[in-house]
Design a protein around this motif. Structure first.
Motif, PDB file in Angstrom:
ATOM      1  N   SER A  68     -18.758   3.178  10.978  1.00  0.00           N
ATOM      2  CA  SER A  68     -17.354   3.568  10.830  1.00  0.00           C
ATOM      3  C   SER A  68     -16.588   2.315  10.430  1.00  0.00           C
ATOM      4  CB  SER A  68     -16.792   4.114  12.141  1.00  0.00           C
ATOM      5  OG  SER A  68     -17.360   5.356  12.441  1.00  0.00           O
ATOM      6  N   LEU A  69     -15.541   2.518   9.657  1.00  0.00           N
ATOM      7  CA  LEU A  69     -14.746   1.408   9.139  1.00  0.00           C
ATOM      8  C   LEU A  69     -13.326   1.461   9.685  1.00  0.00           C
ATOM      9  CD1 LEU A  69     -15.878   1.742   5.414  1.00  0.00           C
ATOM     10  CD2 LEU A  69     -16.768   0.151   7.120  1.00  0.00           C
ATOM     11  N   GLY A  70     -12.460   0.650   9.083  1.00  0.00           N
ATOM     12  CA  GLY A  70     -11.044   0.680   9.424  1.00  0.00           C
ATOM     13  C   GLY A  70     -10.433   2.033   9.087  1.00  0.00           C
ATOM     14  N   LYS A  71      -9.346   2.364   9.769  1.00  0.00           N
ATOM     15  CA  LYS A  71      -8.688   3.664   9.600  1.00  0.00           C
ATOM     16  C   LYS A  71      -8.250   3.926   8.161  1.00  0.00           C
ATOM     17  CE  LYS A  71      -6.764   3.147  14.155  1.00  0.00           C
ATOM     18  NZ  LYS A  71      -5.546   2.771  14.861  1.00  0.00           N
ATOM     19  N   THR A  72      -8.036   2.865   7.387  1.00  0.00           N
ATOM     20  CA  THR A  72      -7.639   2.977   5.982  1.00  0.00           C
ATOM     21  C   THR A  72      -8.722   2.279   5.158  1.00  0.00           C
ATOM     22  OG1 THR A  72      -5.360   2.775   6.758  1.00  0.00           O
ATOM     23  CG2 THR A  72      -5.703   2.622   4.393  1.00  0.00           C
ATOM     24  N   PRO A  73      -9.825   2.967   4.887  1.00  0.00           N
ATOM     25  CA  PRO A  73     -10.987   2.279   4.325  1.00  0.00           C
ATOM     26  C   PRO A  73     -10.910   1.912   2.838  1.00  0.00           C
ATOM     27  CG  PRO A  73     -11.459   4.600   4.588  1.00  0.00           C
ATOM     28  CD  PRO A  73     -10.102   4.364   5.183  1.00  0.00           C
ATOM     29  N   ILE A  74     -10.042   2.555   2.084  1.00  0.00           N
ATOM     30  CA  ILE A  74      -9.999   2.280   0.644  1.00  0.00           C
ATOM     31  C   ILE A  74      -9.150   1.049   0.387  1.00  0.00           C
ATOM     32  CG2 ILE A  74      -9.297   3.172  -1.610  1.00  0.00           C
ATOM     33  CD1 ILE A  74      -9.997   5.979  -0.517  1.00  0.00           C
ATOM     34  N   GLY A  75      -9.744   0.105  -0.335  1.00  0.00           N
ATOM     35  CA  GLY A  75      -9.064  -1.143  -0.648  1.00  0.00           C
ATOM     36  C   GLY A  75      -9.451  -2.246   0.321  1.00  0.00           C
ATOM     37  N   ALA A  76      -9.289  -3.461  -0.163  1.00  0.00           N
ATOM     38  CA  ALA A  76      -9.640  -4.632   0.651  1.00  0.00           C
ATOM     39  C   ALA A  76      -8.531  -4.950   1.635  1.00  0.00           C
ATOM     40  CB  ALA A  76      -9.870  -5.834  -0.258  1.00  0.00           C
ATOM     41  N   LYS A  77      -8.909  -5.508   2.770  1.00  0.00           N
ATOM     42  CA  LYS A  77      -7.931  -5.977   3.758  1.00  0.00           C
ATOM     43  C   LYS A  77      -7.072  -7.039   3.093  1.00  0.00           C
ATOM     44  CE  LYS A  77      -7.378  -7.227   8.497  1.00  0.00           C
ATOM     45  NZ  LYS A  77      -6.541  -6.046   8.644  1.00  0.00           N
ATOM     46  N   ARG A  78      -5.762  -6.904   3.229  1.00  0.00           N
ATOM     47  CA  ARG A  78      -4.839  -7.873   2.634  1.00  0.00           C
ATOM     48  C   ARG A  78      -4.006  -8.579   3.691  1.00  0.00           C
ATOM     49  NH1 ARG A  78      -7.646  -8.431  -1.144  1.00  0.00           N
ATOM     50  NH2 ARG A  78      -7.598  -7.097  -2.943  1.00  0.00           N
ATOM     51  N   VAL A  79      -3.570  -7.809   4.698  1.00  0.00           N
ATOM     52  CA  VAL A  79      -2.666  -8.388   5.689  1.00  0.00           C
ATOM     53  C   VAL A  79      -2.979  -7.833   7.069  1.00  0.00           C
ATOM     54  CG1 VAL A  79      -0.792  -8.779   4.039  1.00  0.00           C
ATOM     55  CG2 VAL A  79      -0.896  -6.627   5.285  1.00  0.00           C
ATOM     56  N   GLN A  80      -2.508  -8.526   8.060  1.00  0.00           N
ATOM     57  CA  GLN A  80      -2.673  -8.102   9.446  1.00  0.00           C
ATOM     58  C   GLN A  80      -2.061  -6.711   9.632  1.00  0.00           C
ATOM     59  OE1 GLN A  80      -1.209 -11.024  12.152  1.00  0.00           O
ATOM     60  NE2 GLN A  80      -1.311  -9.668  13.917  1.00  0.00           N
ATOM     61  N   GLY A  81      -2.798  -5.840  10.311  1.00  0.00           N
ATOM     62  CA  GLY A  81      -2.281  -4.520  10.649  1.00  0.00           C
ATOM     63  C   GLY A  81      -2.444  -3.456   9.583  1.00  0.00           C
ATOM     64  N   ASP A  82      -3.118  -3.756   8.473  1.00  0.00           N
ATOM     65  CA  ASP A  82      -3.265  -2.732   7.432  1.00  0.00           C
ATOM     66  C   ASP A  82      -4.441  -1.777   7.681  1.00  0.00           C
ATOM     67  OD1 ASP A  82      -5.480  -4.260   6.638  1.00  0.00           O
ATOM     68  OD2 ASP A  82      -4.628  -4.864   4.714  1.00  0.00           O
ATOM     69  N   HIS A  83      -5.201  -2.011   8.735  1.00  0.00           N
ATOM     70  CA  HIS A  83      -6.329  -1.157   9.141  1.00  0.00           C
ATOM     71  C   HIS A  83      -7.414  -1.039   8.073  1.00  0.00           C
ATOM     72  CE1 HIS A  83      -4.068  -0.077  12.676  1.00  0.00           C
ATOM     73  NE2 HIS A  83      -3.064   0.279  11.914  1.00  0.00           N
ATOM     74  N   LYS A  84      -7.518  -2.026   7.219  1.00  0.00           N
ATOM     75  CA  LYS A  84      -8.541  -2.027   6.177  1.00  0.00           C
ATOM     76  C   LYS A  84      -9.678  -2.965   6.562  1.00  0.00           C
ATOM     77  CE  LYS A  84      -5.369  -1.037   2.392  1.00  0.00           C
ATOM     78  NZ  LYS A  84      -5.948   0.153   1.822  1.00  0.00           N
ATOM     79  N   THR A  85     -10.880  -2.624   6.133  1.00  0.00           N
ATOM     80  CA  THR A  85     -12.038  -3.495   6.299  1.00  0.00           C
ATOM     81  C   THR A  85     -12.065  -4.428   5.089  1.00  0.00           C
ATOM     82  OG1 THR A  85     -13.202  -1.741   7.491  1.00  0.00           O
ATOM     83  CG2 THR A  85     -14.554  -3.512   6.565  1.00  0.00           C
TER      84      THR A  85
END
Length: 181
Positions: A68-85
């Motif tokens: 399982s990934l971050g809650k918002t899996p599409i796109g690269a993590k850019r900033v704190q709190g964006d829920h991206k992997t």
């Protein structure tokens, strides 16, 4: 509704129920193979679009885990709190045997490029990205945690899987995180 239609509906419901129960039993209880003894993992490849993480030794695929990934899996993590992997090439940079999520392996996010991108928009880059297991109150979910992306940007596996990873992955191991395509 005719008697014949009711019979067909009953058998259809029965077949669907049997298939569902079979899937649940296999998904929940079917054992997966263990890593071979004395194997040195030298690379991890996470393919976000497939929700799988493959371990390599000497260029050969050894084992693949569903994650399982971050809650918002599409796109690269850019900033704190964006829920991206994150996406890119990182290293395992730590091991925590006292994690709130059973055990964890630290990932070297953010790298210099990640920091520059966050700085360019004036936002904190974040960090503390891990491969981890399940919190004690959710451990009972086992493989069912995979049905939803739920982390804050981390990579989640079952507790038995993180135990295996924790034992077999050294600090410094490369992890390549590929984007959703």
């Amino acid at each position: 509704m005719s008697k014949n239609s009711k019979k067909k509906l009953f058998f259809l419901a029965l077949i669907i129920s049997i298939i569902f129960l079979y899937e649940v039993i296999v998904f929940r209880f079917y054992p997966e193979s263990s890593l071979p003894d004395s194997i040195k993992i030298d690379k991890i490849v996470l393919t976000k679009s497939k929700r799988n993480m493959t371990l390599f030794a000497n260029g050969k695929s050894i084992k693949t885990y569903r994650v399982s990934l971050g809650k918002t899996p599409i796109g690269a993590k850019r900033v704190q709190g964006d829920h991206k992997t994150p996406e890119g090439i990182y290293k395992i940079n730590g091991k925590n045997g006292r994690s709130n999520f059973h055990l964890n392996l630290g990932i070297s996010y953010p790298n210099e490029l990640d920091k520059q991108k966050a700085d360019s928009i004036g936002k904190p880059v974040g960090g503390d990205i891990k491969i981890h297991g399940l919190a004690p109150e959710y451990a009972y979910l086992g493989k069912f945690h995979r049905l939803k992306d739920w982390t804050d940007g981390c990579i989640a596996v079952t507790n038995s899987e993180i135990e295996e990873l924790y034992q077999n992955i050294a600090i410094g191991t490369v992890i390549e995180i590929r984007p959703v395509v």
